[in-house]
Scaffold this active site. Structure first.
Site, PDB file in Angstrom:
ATOM      1  N   MET A  28       0.847  -1.194   0.000  1.00  0.00           N
ATOM      2  CA  MET A  28       0.000   0.000   0.000  1.00  0.00           C
ATOM      3  C   MET A  28       0.888   1.251   0.000  1.00  0.00           C
ATOM      4  O   MET A  28       0.456   2.331   0.396  1.00  0.00           O
ATOM      5  CB  MET A  28      -0.931  -0.006   1.203  1.00  0.00           C
ATOM      6  CG  MET A  28      -1.910  -1.199   1.166  1.00  0.00           C
ATOM      7  SD  MET A  28      -3.463  -0.912   1.982  1.00  0.00           S
ATOM      8  CE  MET A  28      -2.917  -0.586   3.645  1.00  0.00           C
ATOM      9  N   LEU A  31       6.621   3.024   1.454  1.00  0.00           N
ATOM     10  CA  LEU A  31       7.607   1.932   1.517  1.00  0.00           C
ATOM     11  C   LEU A  31       8.736   2.248   2.496  1.00  0.00           C
ATOM     12  O   LEU A  31       9.183   3.385   2.600  1.00  0.00           O
ATOM     13  CB  LEU A  31       8.188   1.659   0.125  1.00  0.00           C
ATOM     14  CG  LEU A  31       7.171   1.303  -0.976  1.00  0.00           C
ATOM     15  CD1 LEU A  31       7.895   0.917  -2.262  1.00  0.00           C
ATOM     16  CD2 LEU A  31       6.221   0.187  -0.544  1.00  0.00           C
ATOM     17  N   GLU A  33      12.150   0.015   4.930  1.00  0.00           N
ATOM     18  CA  GLU A  33      13.149  -1.049   4.828  1.00  0.00           C
ATOM     19  C   GLU A  33      12.521  -2.450   4.814  1.00  0.00           C
ATOM     20  O   GLU A  33      13.082  -3.378   4.235  1.00  0.00           O
ATOM     21  CB  GLU A  33      14.151  -0.949   5.971  1.00  0.00           C
ATOM     22  CG  GLU A  33      15.421  -0.230   5.605  1.00  0.00           C
ATOM     23  CD  GLU A  33      16.099  -0.761   4.336  1.00  0.00           C
ATOM     24  OE1 GLU A  33      16.466  -1.945   4.295  1.00  0.00           O
ATOM     25  OE2 GLU A  33      16.245   0.007   3.378  1.00  0.00           O
ATOM     26  N   HIS A  35       9.725  -3.244   3.310  1.00  0.00           N
ATOM     27  CA  HIS A  35       9.347  -3.468   1.905  1.00  0.00           C
ATOM     28  C   HIS A  35      10.590  -3.712   1.050  1.00  0.00           C
ATOM     29  O   HIS A  35      10.572  -4.546   0.144  1.00  0.00           O
ATOM     30  CB  HIS A  35       8.592  -2.253   1.362  1.00  0.00           C
ATOM     31  CG  HIS A  35       7.271  -2.008   2.001  1.00  0.00           C
ATOM     32  ND1 HIS A  35       7.030  -0.939   2.827  1.00  0.00           N
ATOM     33  CD2 HIS A  35       6.105  -2.703   1.949  1.00  0.00           C
ATOM     34  CE1 HIS A  35       5.786  -0.964   3.246  1.00  0.00           C
ATOM     35  NE2 HIS A  35       5.200  -2.032   2.738  1.00  0.00           N
ATOM     36  N   GLN A  59     -10.330  -2.475   2.443  1.00  0.00           N
ATOM     37  CA  GLN A  59      -9.839  -3.159   3.648  1.00  0.00           C
ATOM     38  C   GLN A  59      -9.811  -2.241   4.873  1.00  0.00           C
ATOM     39  O   GLN A  59      -9.339  -2.641   5.928  1.00  0.00           O
ATOM     40  CB  GLN A  59      -8.475  -3.801   3.400  1.00  0.00           C
ATOM     41  CG  GLN A  59      -7.316  -2.853   3.227  1.00  0.00           C
ATOM     42  CD  GLN A  59      -6.044  -3.601   2.803  1.00  0.00           C
ATOM     43  OE1 GLN A  59      -5.906  -4.024   1.659  1.00  0.00           O
ATOM     44  NE2 GLN A  59      -5.108  -3.784   3.718  1.00  0.00           N
ATOM     45  N   GLY A 153       5.052 -10.365   3.912  1.00  0.00           N
ATOM     46  CA  GLY A 153       5.784 -10.265   5.168  1.00  0.00           C
ATOM     47  C   GLY A 153       5.076 -11.030   6.283  1.00  0.00           C
ATOM     48  O   GLY A 153       3.849 -11.070   6.346  1.00  0.00           O
ATOM     49  N   ASP A 156       2.330  -9.417   9.065  1.00  0.00           N
ATOM     50  CA  ASP A 156       0.879  -9.602   8.979  1.00  0.00           C
ATOM     51  C   ASP A 156       0.612 -11.103   8.878  1.00  0.00           C
ATOM     52  O   ASP A 156       0.248 -11.617   7.820  1.00  0.00           O
ATOM     53  CB  ASP A 156       0.334  -8.864   7.758  1.00  0.00           C
ATOM     54  CG  ASP A 156       0.522  -7.368   7.879  1.00  0.00           C
ATOM     55  OD1 ASP A 156      -0.202  -6.736   8.653  1.00  0.00           O
ATOM     56  OD2 ASP A 156       1.436  -6.827   7.216  1.00  0.00           O
ATOM     57  N   SER A 195       6.783  -0.741  10.093  1.00  0.00           N
ATOM     58  CA  SER A 195       5.412  -0.644   9.596  1.00  0.00           C
ATOM     59  C   SER A 195       5.213   0.757   9.037  1.00  0.00           C
ATOM     60  O   SER A 195       5.757   1.733   9.578  1.00  0.00           O
ATOM     61  CB  SER A 195       4.428  -0.882  10.753  1.00  0.00           C
ATOM     62  OG  SER A 195       3.148  -0.365  10.419  1.00  0.00           O
TER      63      SER A 195
HETATM   64  O1  PAF Z   1      -0.149  -5.872   3.509  1.00  0.00           O
HETATM   65  C1  PAF Z   1      -0.537  -4.921   2.793  1.00  0.00           C
HETATM   66  O2  PAF Z   1       0.176  -3.939   2.568  1.00  0.00           O
HETATM   67  C2  PAF Z   1      -1.922  -4.968   2.185  1.00  0.00           C
HETATM   68  O3  PAF Z   1      -2.818  -5.588   3.048  1.00  0.00           O
HETATM   69  C3  PAF Z   1      -1.948  -5.617   0.785  1.00  0.00           C
HETATM   70  C4  PAF Z   1      -1.536  -7.079   0.843  1.00  0.00           C
HETATM   71  C5  PAF Z   1      -1.025  -4.860  -0.144  1.00  0.00           C
HETATM   72  C6  PAF Z   1      -3.362  -5.556   0.228  1.00  0.00           C
HETATM   73  O4  PAF Z   1      -3.817  -4.248   0.108  1.00  0.00           O
END
Ligand code: PAF
Length: 291
Positions: A28, A31, A33, A35, A59, A153, A156, A195
């Site tokens: 999402m 970004l 480290e 990511h 979501q 990751g 989550d 995060s």
């Molecule tokens: O983990 C995330 O960043 C989001 O839940 C995802 C998997 C990109 C879906 O929007």
């Protein structure tokens, strides 16, 4: 599509139809480290890497942080270029949800979720509808990108289990051969899991925020899940957290456990609140096996 070094930025799937057999990192944006580590893992597959950057409205609950979720596209694209990403897929909501958000929200709620996504006492209780939205957007991203592997990751953890179950349950011709690769959580030197939402923390909240990794670390010393849960709750409360959950579950089924004979996971979600602000932190870690 336009180019920035070797990174191509695409806004619709038609713009990267030539990209086959890629390693995919859905994000999402905002970004960091963590990511970057996912992108490096993707790169290590030897496949061209595709990252998606899309803040998915379906979501987020009505009172959640959709509007203030950090949006840092220029920095994100610079990071993707540095990590040697081939394609950054940056779709608009019209591309992802041509039926409109309201209809997409309704659709998401009609699609059956894997059991791991609805275990009592975890995300589903605290964020009803969250995983319905995750499931819908991840499926649409997979349909668009058609990856060979996708990296998620472990931070989550429940989302990772949901995606693994969703791919296993999919029709064999939907995402043929798609492999989900997990990647260990990347942490700050003080243990705080990276995060995008850490940006909400004020400098004076950092000491309190360390309560989350401390709680998990203390849980490791427990010989029973119930003790681990009590230690985590006490530590989080001592750091001023409002707890959504602090539990030990079977690592795969996410069902409650009463021992450490099988792989288990300590899972935490908790809020730090202050005048005019709040942040919800989640974290998890594997517990020691006792046989
Ligand atoms: O983990 C995330 O960043 C989001 O839940 C995802 C998997 C990109 C879906 O929007």
């Amino acid at each position: 599509m336009h180019a920035s070094s070797t990174l191509r930025v695409a806004h619709s799937p038609e713009e990267f139809r030539d990209l086959t057999q890629c390693a995919f990192v859905p994000t999402m944006g905002a970004l960091h480290e963590g990511h970057a580590a996912l992108l490096r893992r993707a790169k290590a597959t030897g496949l061209p890497v595709c990252v998606s950057i899309y803040v998915n409205p379906t979501q987020f609950g009505p009172n959640e942080d959709l509007n203030r979720y950090p949006r840092t596209l220029d920095d994100d694209l610079a990071l993707a270029a540095r990590e040697g990403v081939a394609v950054a897929y940056v779709p608009s909501t019209d591309v992802i949800y041509p039926e409109g958000i309201e209809a997409a929200n309704r659709l998401a709620l009609t699609l059956p979720l894997p059991d791991v996504a609805t275990r009592p006492g975890l995300e589903d209780r605290c964020r009803p509808g969250h995983f319905a939205g995750v499931q819908l957007v991840v499926a649409r991203l997979f349909d668009a990108v058609r990856p060979r592997v996708a990296i998620f990751g472990e931070k989550d953890w429940q989302q990772l289990k949901l995606v693994q179950a969703m791919v296993t349950a999919a029709e064999s011709d939907r995402w043929p051969g798609l492999e989900i690769l997990p990647l260990a959580t990347v942490r700050e030197p003080d243990g705080l899991a990276l995060s995008s939402r850490n940006r909400y923390l004020r400098p004076e909240d950092r000491e309190q925020a360390r309560g989350v990794p401390r709680a998990i670390q203390l849980a490791h010393s427990a010989q029973r899940p119930s003790t681990a849960e009590r230690l985590m709750r006490e530590t989080l409360e001592a750091h001023g957290f409002e707890i959504d959950y602090a539990v030990v579950r079977d690592a795969e089924t996410l069902l409650p456990v009463d021992g450490f004979e099988r792989p288990t996971r300590a899972l935490i979600a908790a809020h730090l609140k202050w005048d005019g602000g709040s942040v919800r932190l989640i974290d998890n870690a594997a517990m020691t096996l006792w046989r």
